[in-house]
Design an enzyme around this catalytic site. Structure first.
Site, PDB file in Angstrom:
ATOM      1  N   HIS A  18     -13.288  15.775  -2.365  1.00 35.38           N
ATOM      2  CA  HIS A  18     -12.619  16.260  -1.338  1.00 35.38           C
ATOM      3  C   HIS A  18     -12.442  17.869  -1.367  1.00 35.38           C
ATOM      4  CE1 HIS A  18     -11.072  11.909  -0.965  1.00 35.38           C
ATOM      5  NE2 HIS A  18     -12.116  12.093  -0.656  1.00 35.38           N
ATOM      6  N   HIS A  41     -20.229   5.918   4.082  1.00 38.85           N
ATOM      7  CA  HIS A  41     -19.395   4.825   3.249  1.00 38.85           C
ATOM      8  C   HIS A  41     -18.045   5.211   3.337  1.00 38.85           C
ATOM      9  CE1 HIS A  41     -23.821   4.505   1.899  1.00 38.85           C
ATOM     10  NE2 HIS A  41     -23.411   3.316   1.521  1.00 38.85           N
ATOM     11  N   SER A  99     -12.019  10.479   2.779  1.00 40.01           N
ATOM     12  CA  SER A  99     -12.928  11.341   3.656  1.00 40.01           C
ATOM     13  C   SER A  99     -12.896  11.521   5.040  1.00 40.01           C
ATOM     14  CB  SER A  99     -14.233  11.291   3.047  1.00 40.01           C
ATOM     15  OG  SER A  99     -14.816  10.101   3.097  1.00 40.01           O
ATOM     16  N   GLU A 117     -18.630   1.783   8.029  1.00 39.33           N
ATOM     17  CA  GLU A 117     -17.980   0.914   6.947  1.00 39.33           C
ATOM     18  C   GLU A 117     -18.620  -0.218   6.956  1.00 39.33           C
ATOM     19  OE1 GLU A 117     -16.970  -0.598   3.974  1.00 39.33           O
ATOM     20  OE2 GLU A 117     -16.626   1.539   3.871  1.00 39.33           O
ATOM     21  N   GLY A 143     -24.392   2.120   6.018  1.00 32.11           N
ATOM     22  CA  GLY A 143     -24.339   3.414   6.234  1.00 32.11           C
ATOM     23  C   GLY A 143     -25.537   3.939   6.280  1.00 32.11           C
ATOM     24  N   ASP A 168     -21.375   8.444   0.036  1.00 26.38           N
ATOM     25  CA  ASP A 168     -20.663   8.004  -0.828  1.00 26.38           C
ATOM     26  C   ASP A 168     -20.688   6.724  -1.215  1.00 26.38           C
ATOM     27  OD1 ASP A 168     -18.574   8.416  -2.700  1.00 26.38           O
ATOM     28  OD2 ASP A 168     -17.008   8.244  -1.428  1.00 26.38           O
TER      29      ASP A 168
END
Length: 285
Positions: A18, A41, A99, A117, A143, A168
């Site tokens: 982050h 993701h 995120s 997602e 994703g 991610d």
């Protein structure tokens, strides 16, 4: 998939991810042209550090909570904690931003965000978190496949020349996860070569990552940067000792901006053997 990020929200991996994500957003918004961000993701976008899942692991205590209690000096870390504080001002004292929330916080009115997602429960929570945010589109889909479907980005009549792709994945396949991740990066670069790409990965033993590093260096990007934070020595394959971000086409001087932040984070969160790393696998032209 069985993975739920709520167990790990606010841990040292989130701190690295982050802090870097906000630095990337700030570089994008330094120019007036609109930009596009794809989070492949995305999870649920917003977490509670006092819920049963987060309390079960307590990982935030050794991540964001330690930074808050200790205090930080580096501007990139201050920026990160300010964003967490802004999230809590809206959602309560135990909230932690994922995120998607950070992207919506850091980007502008003219920018657009797509969040993917696959897990139905997480996707429903993500939709709920952004139901009143027109800049954010939520896709309940794989994703990796989204890179082929959504790139190069176009929303209505707007084509986006600049932007960011964050990948991610949960790494439930462990090292085998690198195969689809690298394939997705290669496909994304073919479709949208000027974008910045960020792939998060866990670090247990660095020597096991050597094939990944070699494959990453061969990707058709203009530049390739490794950014890693270890909170303990990378001497055990049984636990996550740190994590990294593979950055393709990072903004100019991002490495210089992140270096002191990584060093301070390693000192504040690390055990004996903690370390940080910024290495160019391919230097900018």
């Amino acid at each position: 998939m069985n993975y739920r990020h709520a167990f790990h929200a606010g841990n040292h991996a989130d701190v690295l991810k982050h802090v870097t994500l906000l630095a990337l957003c700030d570089a994008l918004t330094a120019k007036p042209a609109p930009c596009f961000a794809l989070d492949t993701h995305a999870g649920r976008g917003l977490y509670r550090l006092d819920d049963a899942q987060a309390q079960r692991t307590g990982e935030a205590a050794e991540g964001v909570a330690r930074l808050q209690a200790t205090g930080v000096r580096d501007p990139a870390l201050v920026r990160y904690l300010d964003a967490v504080r802004a999230c809590r001002d809206v959602h309560g004292a135990t909230a932690y931003p994922g995120s998607p929330w950070l992207l919506a916080h850091a980007l502008r009115t003219q920018d657009r965000i797509a969040c993917c997602e696959l897990q139905a429960e997480e996707a429903d929570a993500l939709r709920s978190a952004f139901r009143e945010e027109p800049r954010v589109a939520v896709h309940a889909r794989d994703g990796y496949a989204a890179l082929g479907a959504l790139l190069p980005p176009r929303v209505g009549d707007t084509r986006f020349a600049r932007g960011l792709v964050l990948i991610d994945p949960p790494y439930e396949q462990q090292l085998d996860e690198f195969k689809p991740a690298l394939a997705a990066l290669r496909d994304g670069l073919r479709r949208w070569p000027q974008a910045t790409y960020a792939l998060w990965y866990p670090v247990k033993q660095r020597r096991a990552l050597q094939p990944f590093y070699r494959a990453a260096a061969a990707l058709p990007a203009k530049s390739v940067l490794l950014c890693e934070l270890l909170v303990r020595a990378d001497d055990s394959p049984l636990r996550m000792n740190g994590s990294g971000l593979l950055l393709l086409n990072p903004p100019w001087r991002l490495d210089a901006a992140l270096a002191p932040a990584l060093q301070e984070t390693s000192a504040l969160l690390g055990e004996p053997g903690a370390d940080s790393r910024l290495d160019w696998l391919r230097t900018p032209p």
